[in-house]
Design an enzyme around this catalytic site. Structure first.
Site, mmCIF file in Angstrom:
data_model
loop_
_atom_site.group_PDB
_atom_site.id
_atom_site.type_symbol
_atom_site.label_atom_id
_atom_site.label_comp_id
_atom_site.label_asym_id
_atom_site.label_seq_id
_atom_site.Cartn_x
_atom_site.Cartn_y
_atom_site.Cartn_z
ATOM 1 N N LYS A 20 45.047 47.036 39.788
ATOM 2 C CA LYS A 20 45.671 46.581 41.028
ATOM 3 C C LYS A 20 47.137 47.008 41.016
ATOM 4 C CE LYS A 20 45.958 42.403 43.901
ATOM 5 N NZ LYS A 20 45.564 40.969 43.979
ATOM 6 N N ASP A 71 40.892 31.490 47.518
ATOM 7 C CA ASP A 71 40.556 32.622 48.403
ATOM 8 C C ASP A 71 39.132 33.082 48.090
ATOM 9 O OD1 ASP A 71 40.955 34.518 50.373
ATOM 10 O OD2 ASP A 71 41.993 35.931 49.062
ATOM 11 N N ALA A 91 45.136 46.147 50.728
ATOM 12 C CA ALA A 91 45.571 45.005 51.530
ATOM 13 C C ALA A 91 47.083 45.099 51.733
ATOM 14 C CB ALA A 91 45.179 43.701 50.848
ATOM 15 N N ALA A 126 48.855 44.891 47.915
ATOM 16 C CA ALA A 126 48.449 45.776 46.821
ATOM 17 C C ALA A 126 47.158 46.501 47.177
ATOM 18 C CB ALA A 126 48.260 44.961 45.540
ATOM 19 N N ALA A 175 40.021 49.667 47.663
ATOM 20 C CA ALA A 175 40.341 48.558 48.568
ATOM 21 C C ALA A 175 41.854 48.478 48.701
ATOM 22 C CB ALA A 175 39.784 47.240 48.034
ATOM 23 N N VAL A 180 43.570 48.528 45.043
ATOM 24 C CA VAL A 180 42.815 48.506 43.786
ATOM 25 C C VAL A 180 42.175 49.869 43.529
ATOM 26 C CG1 VAL A 180 40.901 47.421 42.540
ATOM 27 C CG2 VAL A 180 42.362 46.039 44.019
#
Length: 523
Positions: A152, A287, A132, A135, A130, A137
């Site tokens: 991360k 979140d 973003a 950062a 993943a 992962v």
């Protein structure tokens, strides 16, 4: 001066992208001065034709501008007082997804962070799973102990990129406050500074690890909720390592059903856990979208990614609990009084008038089925009403309300007939009985006694300091305040530089806009 020109060039690109993608269609020009309305009308001449509404176009524009502006858009989604309710709702759908950076770069960052080769830390280390704006992962396995972990890693160069973009945003905010007096009530400089503080915390992964650890301590005894443990020996400023969560994402409804989990019970847990963290702990995950929530084999809710957290002081928690209970019990007078007691609504307004406005929100919900009542929508309407009574915006309460919108959406997908009030009432009543009942009042009296004792202990020092301040003020009232020659000269130079910088920035913007118009005419 040079900095002003650089910021102007960057902001001109931002303006061009927003205009070209059609994002300026979201701007409500009725409240703007004539010059600003004309500028937006001219800018929309270069709008790209194509499908999609203004919300989709705004998301496309911010994504094109890069990670800083995606974050800025997500932040503005929590500030309807600044961008308006409609734009805030449109920005809620903005997704923070970016292409991953190179695996070799990730390995170098990890090795640099700990001064060790990767194979001495992790037995296995996957490609990114993943990514973003800040950062990405990786899935890994520790050499020591062999546990599976999530690693991360901060995106390379992200601090410098955000610093450049935030400097341009600060410049624009200051220019806006100076040239457009009507915009000062929106406090654009404060908005940018709040974003800067939030982003700076997200860019130090030790702080996210600390938030994860704090939430873990708060929820240690909760039977239906947990967060992953932090591996502190493999955590630093640019790398955070935590327990790998073996569970099913809440977005995967078929897998949840196939595993035999009770969807209705899980939906209730989502709502009650969020409210328990906000009320009991004053520290909540801000979140909580489905990608950050899992259900493990024991049926417990597991939350990951604590980069964005919210805090509520004791006064805000009491405010929230009494408001929710007031709506549940239809005690609108009490709900109105809570706003005045907290100092959120100025005293020149009438409690009775405010209670009447709240009744207009609360009464319709009692004529609906439980599954038709939205607690998040109720709070949204409440905040809209409070604006009519000059209630100042409370950032922490807006964040809570926005998070509740997401949490309620997650719960409704699990159980479309969920009774929001029935789920919330036990948590709210428990907090009120524990904190506002006899035991709570006794504890409050004890805290008050300690505060008074501390004040009495500091009283001699405070009196001495007050005497010195009073003497200085008395002297200044007679002789006036004197500035040194160096200070006077520095102020004059700063004013001169500021005025020249503003004029050059305005001329640069005008030249860029003229060039764009000429290019369009030539085309």
């Amino acid at each position: 001066m040079i900095g002003g020109l650089i910021h102007t060039a960057r902001l001109s690109r931002v303006g061009f992208v927003l205009a070209r993608e059609g994002a300026l269609g979201l701007v409500d020009t009725t409240e703007l001065p004539p010059s600003a309305r004309l500028a937006i009308r001219l800018a929309r001449l270069i709008e790209r034709p194509g499908p999609g509404g203004s919300a989709e176009r705004l998301a496309a524009a911010l994504t094109r501008l890069g990670p800083s502006y995606v974050k800025f858009g997500q932040f503005l989604a929590t500030r309807p007082d600044v961008v308006g309710a409609r734009t805030a709702r449109d920005l809620e759908s903005l997704q923070d997804r970016m292409p991953p950076f190179d695996q070799a770069v990730a390995v170098r960052i990890v090795e640099s962070a700990f001064g060790r080769t990767l194979d001495t830390l992790f037995a296995d280390f996957s490609s990114p799973i993943a990514a973003a704006s800040i950062a990405q992962v990786h899935r890994a396995r520790l050499v020591a102990g062999g546990d599976e972990v999530a690693v991360k890693i901060l995106r390379p160069g992200v601090r410098e990129r955000f610093a450049r973009d935030l400097a341009a945003m600060r410049f624009a905010a200051r220019l806006m406050q100076r040239l457009l007096p009507d915009m000062r009530r929106l406090r654009p400089v404060e908005v940018v500074e709040t974003l800067a503080r939030s982003v700076s915390m997200e860019m130090d992964l030790r702080l996210e690890a600390a938030a994860l650890s704090e939430m873990g301590e708060n929820t240690r005894d909760d039977p239906d909720f947990r967060v992953p443990n932090v591996e502190w020996d493999a955590t630093g400023r640019e790398v955070m390592t935590s327990e790998w969560v073996h569970g099913i994402p809440l977005s995967d409804i078929p897998a949840i059903e196939a595993a035999g989990h009770d969807r209705k019970a899980l939906a209730k847990t989502v709502i009650q856990s969020f409210l328990r963290h906000a009320l009991r702990d004053g520290f909540f995950h801000a979140d909580m979208h489905p990608g950050n929530l899992f259900v493990d084999a024991q049926g417990r809710l597991v939350a990951v990614d604590c980069g964005i957290m919210g805090r509520l002081g004791r006064a805000e928690r009491r405010f929230l609990a009494e408001i929710l209970l007031g709506f549940i019990t239809r005690d609108y007078r009490r709900t109105a009084q809570v706003h005045f007691d907290a100092g959120y609504v100025p005293d020149h307004h009438s409690v009775e008038d405010f209670a009447q406005a709240i009744r207009a929100i609360g009464e319709p919900i009692h004529n609906r089925r439980a599954d038709e009542i939205s607690m998040a929508k109720l709070l949204t309407l409440l905040f809209e009403i409070t604006a009519l009574f000059d209630m100042a915006t409370r950032t922490e309460l807006v964040m809570l309300q926005k998070t509740m919108v997401v949490v309620e959406g997650v719960a409704r997908k699990l159980d479309p007939q969920l009774d929001m009030w029935g789920s919330a009432e036990p948590v709210v009543r428990e907090w009120i009985e524990r904190n506002l009942g006899p035991l709570g009042l006794a504890a409050e009296a004890g805290r008050g006694a300690r505060d008074v004792g501390g004040l009495l202990a500091r009283l001699p020092a405070l009196l001495s300091r007050g005497e010195r301040v009073f003497a200085r003020l008395e002297k200044a009232s007679v002789e006036g305040f004197t500035l040194s020659p160096a200070t006077t000269e520095a102020i004059g130079k700063a004013e001169g530089r500021g005025n020249r910088g503003v004029m050059l920035a305005l001329w640069a913007i005008a030249l860029i806009q003229l060039t764009l118009v000429l290019l369009l005419l030539a085309a």
